[in-house]
Design a protein around this motif. Structure first.
Motif, short mmCIF file in Angstrom:
data_model
loop_
_atom_site.label_atom_id
_atom_site.label_comp_id
_atom_site.label_asym_id
_atom_site.label_seq_id
_atom_site.Cartn_x
_atom_site.Cartn_y
_atom_site.Cartn_z
N UNK A 199 0.83 -1.20 0.00
CA UNK A 199 0.00 0.00 0.00
C UNK A 199 0.86 1.25 0.00
N UNK A 200 1.96 1.18 0.77
CA UNK A 200 2.85 2.33 0.84
C UNK A 200 3.47 2.61 -0.52
N UNK A 201 3.83 1.55 -1.23
CA UNK A 201 4.37 1.69 -2.59
C UNK A 201 3.40 2.47 -3.46
N UNK A 202 2.12 2.04 -3.41
CA UNK A 202 1.13 2.68 -4.27
C UNK A 202 0.99 4.16 -3.93
N UNK A 203 0.96 4.44 -2.62
CA UNK A 203 0.82 5.84 -2.23
C UNK A 203 2.01 6.66 -2.68
N UNK A 204 3.22 6.11 -2.44
CA UNK A 204 4.42 6.85 -2.84
C UNK A 204 4.43 7.09 -4.34
N UNK A 205 4.06 6.03 -5.10
CA UNK A 205 4.06 6.17 -6.56
C UNK A 205 3.06 7.23 -6.99
N UNK A 206 1.85 7.20 -6.42
CA UNK A 206 0.83 8.16 -6.84
C UNK A 206 1.24 9.58 -6.50
N UNK A 207 1.69 9.77 -5.25
CA UNK A 207 2.01 11.14 -4.85
C UNK A 207 3.23 11.66 -5.60
N UNK A 208 4.30 10.83 -5.66
CA UNK A 208 5.50 11.31 -6.33
C UNK A 208 5.24 11.58 -7.80
N UNK A 209 4.52 10.67 -8.44
CA UNK A 209 4.20 10.88 -9.85
C UNK A 209 3.34 12.11 -10.05
N UNK A 210 2.29 12.23 -9.22
CA UNK A 210 1.39 13.36 -9.37
C UNK A 210 2.07 14.69 -9.15
N UNK A 211 2.83 14.78 -8.06
CA UNK A 211 3.53 16.04 -7.78
C UNK A 211 4.72 16.21 -8.71
N UNK A 212 5.28 15.11 -9.15
CA UNK A 212 6.44 15.19 -10.03
C UNK A 212 6.11 15.78 -11.39
N UNK A 213 4.85 15.71 -11.79
CA UNK A 213 4.47 16.30 -13.06
C UNK A 213 4.74 17.80 -13.03
N UNK A 214 4.35 18.42 -11.93
CA UNK A 214 4.55 19.86 -11.81
C UNK A 214 6.03 20.20 -11.77
N UNK A 215 6.78 19.30 -11.15
CA UNK A 215 8.18 19.58 -10.97
C UNK A 215 8.97 19.33 -12.23
N UNK A 216 8.40 18.62 -13.15
CA UNK A 216 9.14 18.32 -14.36
C UNK A 216 10.09 17.16 -14.20
N UNK A 217 9.75 16.21 -13.33
CA UNK A 217 10.59 15.02 -13.21
C UNK A 217 10.40 14.18 -14.44
N UNK A 218 11.52 13.55 -14.88
CA UNK A 218 11.35 12.60 -15.95
C UNK A 218 10.36 11.54 -15.51
N UNK A 219 9.50 10.94 -16.31
CA UNK A 219 9.24 11.27 -17.70
C UNK A 219 8.11 12.27 -17.94
N UNK A 220 7.84 13.12 -16.93
CA UNK A 220 6.69 14.02 -17.07
C UNK A 220 7.13 15.43 -17.37
#
Lengths: 239, 618
Positions: free
Chosen positions: B199-220
């Motif tokens: 569950x923690x994996x899923x949360x980390x993935x969702x939050x990091x991916x979601x917020x990472x879009x704004x930050x411009x993390x690869x691949x977003x």
């Protein structure tokens, strides 16, 4: 270490660097000459060259940035010498370690690049573009070596690194404990000095000495001074 | 009425006034003063400041409060806003309005951005975080879309990415609530680490991916460069300085405060060898290297800087993920440093555009003699961006490098250095093609940018230099932010860091550097004869005589040798991925259309019946 001692060290370290650097330039020219079955220049020739260049009547400047570029090139190395501890003088080594020294050594290159830029000669600009590309190439093994050294000794303080190696004796020298890194360091420092076979940025026949194309007189003299510092810094850092 | 209430009210008032008075000639100055007022309120805050309005939803309290971590980002936001508003206060704003654009919209959207960011930074639970997040995304879109044409397309691309990211964040929020029963950040910090790894994996993935879009993390990251570059002048400076760092704020909040770095250690891919922290560090490393080398190829100065902005975000995340005192301090300080010199660089580029009308690096050159202050700004900016002493970029990068050395991560270290080297190459191209080399004959009579524009540029340069010489000024705020996040706190001095394993004292380094320059200047100006200034056409040309109508400038394909070697490596892989995703969605949409627009609904009924039968039988 009181203030007077420190002030003395800050003045002496660049001076020592200059003098030793002069001898290192001479050594390079003498050895090259002997290999080519010539005698080579006399003892003080590098100094005579610098004095001659400074004494020229025609000194061409392309602008303030051109002048500042040379000032930065020489001044950056003068500053870097104070971070390079030698026997008896630690200077500012504890206030900035390996990483700071490596970055301070990039400032003269930047200054030179800016100065050459204002010379407004494409040969010079091409030379700088090649010099920066070469820097990209040799700095990567160089930082790997720096990382290895810092990781091995657990510190970036150069004075401590020297002390640890001296305490361990020749068997504990970096070259003995990390021979591959030492070899890589040798190549990258050689490239840093821009001597054959790494002198693409000069390419005298192709781009008319590249960055030096519009440098004459005291500008070139300044570059000669920078070269003495470069040799010294590279040699001592490697050691 | 707490200080935070006052701050938010003032921010809202700034927004309203900016919209109403935007066309007035003094609007820029008023806006800058109002942002300065907000900054003063921020400075008066101490510890955690809560806002008065709260409301209850589903038994959870939604509230806002600003802690030192949020204050650090708010400081940067307001500083960037002041610089931007000041820049458009005078001639730039007048010319912008004369060209038919709406100055009131630009002022207004800038103020709305500040308000939205303050709301985001002051969130104290996941719902207020999400509200703030959506507001920030919407406000950024407004600011990006001001330019019209290409800007609107880039802004729509951004909004598509942002909506995807926001849905991921919403999903994460809902799951976090479902699994822990609370939305409050404090309570989540206690309960989240106790969740099972899946569950923690899923949360980390969702939050990091979601917020990472704004930050411009690869691949977003693909949306960021065009969206920022096409925004109008000071808008770009503001966006580039701080907007994407909101993503870092949120990621740091989730990873460091909620899940905690120790909690992250429990998520392993190869147990003991490679965990989620290593994965994030490598994502950061790729974010450093790949966009930096993309920037190297750009011919438009704004795009070059925008791509660098993406790359520097990687440093911030890497410092944070490595997590020891020096690393996270370096990552956080890099947010501040990057804001200062990125804003300075963008403003100097826009000053050049103001005078010459172009940002094309192949159509400029030699401007140093006509625009010396802009040159000085760009010079300070590129030294900061490259991370060389004496500017502040060096200190934050030093901290990150030291932490990578201390933690024994050679490959990440090398990746960071490759990023720095690529940056040096790229920014030299920027300053050479703009300010050095041969001056074009059509630019021989341009003047320096007006004081309303050079003022903020020089102020930012001063900040870059002073915080580089005395980094302790910023490290104090950074240490408070680290404490608020629960990270180990850096022990700092005014000059930098004192450490037994090799410290840094910028006061001495900068002092000795300028001493060296003094010696160099003495040798140069004191020795030898006087130098004679010559015209740029008095130049070596292999025996030819130069004339002004023939261009004698090396600018196009500046790193020809390097591009010859690594050119084949530019495969536009991420663009291909993006278009593949778009095609897949198109296909799905087409299929859905086919289903909904049946001529004979009986066919659909038959298909459904068959599917249901198959499911029952099998």
């Amino acid at each position: 270490m009181d203030a007077l001692n420190l002030a003395l060290e800050l003045i002496l370290m660049p001076l020592v660097a200059f003098v030793v650097g002069l001898f290192m330039v001479l050594m390079m020219r003498k050895i090259a000459a002997r290999i080519q079955r010539r005698v080579g220049p006399p003892l003080l020739q590098p100094l005579y060259d610098i004095i001659k260049l400074y004494g020229k009547q025609t000194q061409i400047s392309h602008g303030l940035v051109h002048d500042i570029g040379i000032v930065m090139a020489v001044g950056g190395y003068v500053a870097a010498e104070t971070l390079l501890p030698v026997p008896g003088m630690d200077g500012l080594a504890d206030r900035g370690g390996l990483i700071t020294l490596a970055y301070l050594m990039m400032i003269p290159s930047l200054g030179l690049a800016l100065g050459v830029g204002q010379c407004a000669n494409p040969n010079g600009s091409i030379g700088i573009a090649r010099a920066l590309t070469a820097m990209l190439a040799y700095d990567i093994p160089f930082v790997i070596v720096i990382f290895g050294v810092a990781w091995h000794y657990g510190t970036t303080n150069l004075a401590d690194i020297i002390a640890l190696q001296q305490a361990a004796g020749p068997g504990g020298w970096g070259a003995a404990t990390m021979p591959l890194l030492a070899l890589a360091g040798l190549f990258s420092v050689h490239a840093m000095l821009g001597k054959q076979p790494f002198e693409i940025y000069v390419a005298p026949a192709e781009i008319a000495t590249g960055p030096m194309v519009e440098m004459g007189g005291k500008f070139l003299g300044g570059l000669f001074v920078m070269q003495t510092f470069q040799f010294y810094t590279a040699g001592v850092l490697y050691a | 009425m707490t200080l935070l209430d006052l701050l938010l009210l003032l921010a809202a008032a700034t927004g309203a006034l900016a919209w109403l008075l935007g066309r007035w000639s003094g609007a820029g100055v008023l806006a800058a003063l109002l942002y300065a007022g907000q900054l003063a309120l921020l400075g008066a805050m101490d510890g955690n400041t809560a806002a008065s309005p709260t409301f209850r939803v589903l038994g959870q309290t939604i509230a806002w409060s600003l802690d030192p971590f949020g204050r650090f980002f708010a400081l940067i936001t307001l500083g960037a806003a002041i610089a931007s508003a000041w820049f458009m206060a005078g001639e730039w704003g007048r010319r912008y309005a004369q060209a038919g654009h709406s100055l009131r919209a630009l002022h207004g959207t800038l103020a709305i951005n500040v308000l939205a960011m303050l709301l985001l930074l002051a969130s104290s639970d996941l719902v207020s975080l999400f509200i703030g997040w959506e507001l920030v995304s919407w406000a950024s879109f407004l600011l990006m879309a001001q330019g019209g044409g290409a800007a609107v397309r880039a802004a729509l691309r951004y909004v598509t990415y942002a909506m995807g990211g926001a849905m991921a964040v919403l999903g994460g929020t809902v799951l976090a609530y479902a699994w822990t029963g609370t939305l409050d950040l404090g309570l989540l910090a206690e309960r989240l680490p106790a969740l099972e790894p899946g569950r923690l994996w899923l949360l980390v993935a969702l939050f990091t991916g979601g917020f990472g879009v704004k930050m411009g993390l690869l691949p977003f990251h693909l949306w960021q460069a065009p969206a920022y570059a096409e925004a109008p002048g000071p808008g770009t400076a503001f966006l580039g300085a701080i907007s994407s760092r909101m993503g870092l704020f949120a990621i740091a909040l989730v990873l460091a405060r909620l899940v905690t770095l120790e909690g992250l250690d429990g998520l392993q891919i190869l147990p003991g060898q490679f965990g989620v922290r290593d994965l994030l560090a490598w994502v950061a490393a790729f974010t450093i290297v790949l966009p930096t080398f993309t920037a190297l190829k750009q011919n438009d100065a704004r795009y070059l800087l925008a791509w660098h902005g993406i790359g520097q975000g990687g440093y911030m995340l890497m410092g944070l993920v490595v997590g020891d005192a020096m690393g996270s301090a370096g990552g956080l300080m890099h947010v501040f440093n990057h804001a200062t010199y990125q804003a300075a660089l963008f403003l100097s580029v826009y000053a050049v555009i103001h005078r010459t009308g172009t940002a094309d690096l192949n159509r400029l050159g030699g401007l140093v003699v006509r625009m010396p202050l802009s040159f000085l700004t760009m010079l300070v900016g590129i030294i900061g961006l490259a991370g060389l002493p004496p500017m502040n970029g060096f200190v934050s990068k030093w901290l990150i490098y030291r932490s990578l050395m201390a933690e024994g991560m050679p490959l990440l270290f090398v990746a960071s250095v490759i990023g720095t080297l690529g940056t040096i190459l790229s920014v030299y191209k920027l300053i050479h093609n703009t300010f050095l080399g041969q001056l074009r004959s059509e630019h021989e009579h341009i003047r320096e940018a007006p004081w309303s524009m050079t003022g903020p540029m020089l102020a930012l340069c001063a900040i870059v230099f002073v915080t580089g010489t005395a980094p302790g000024l910023v490290l104090g705020w950074v240490a408070d932010a680290q404490a608020a996040l629960g990270l180990p706190v850096l022990r700092y001095t005014l000059g930098g860091v004192a450490s037994a394993q090799g410290g840094l004292d910028m006061l001495w380094i900068v002092g000795v550097l300028f001493g060296g320059f003094g010696v160099g200047a003495l040798l140069f100006y004191g020795g030898g004869g006087r130098s004679r200034r010559v015209h740029q056409l008095d130049n070596y040309a292999g025996g030819h005589f130069l004339s002004a109508d023939v261009r004698y400038q090396y600018s196009d394909n500046f790193y020809a040798g390097l591009m010859h070697r690594i050119g084949p490596l530019y495969r536009n892989a991420f663009t291909w991925l993006e278009s593949a995703l778009v095609s897949a969605v198109d296909l799905a949409a087409l299929a859905m259309q086919g289903v909904y627009r049946q001529q004979a609904p009986a066919f659909l009924l038959l298909m459904t019946a068959v599917a249901g039968l198959a499911w029952v039988v099998l």
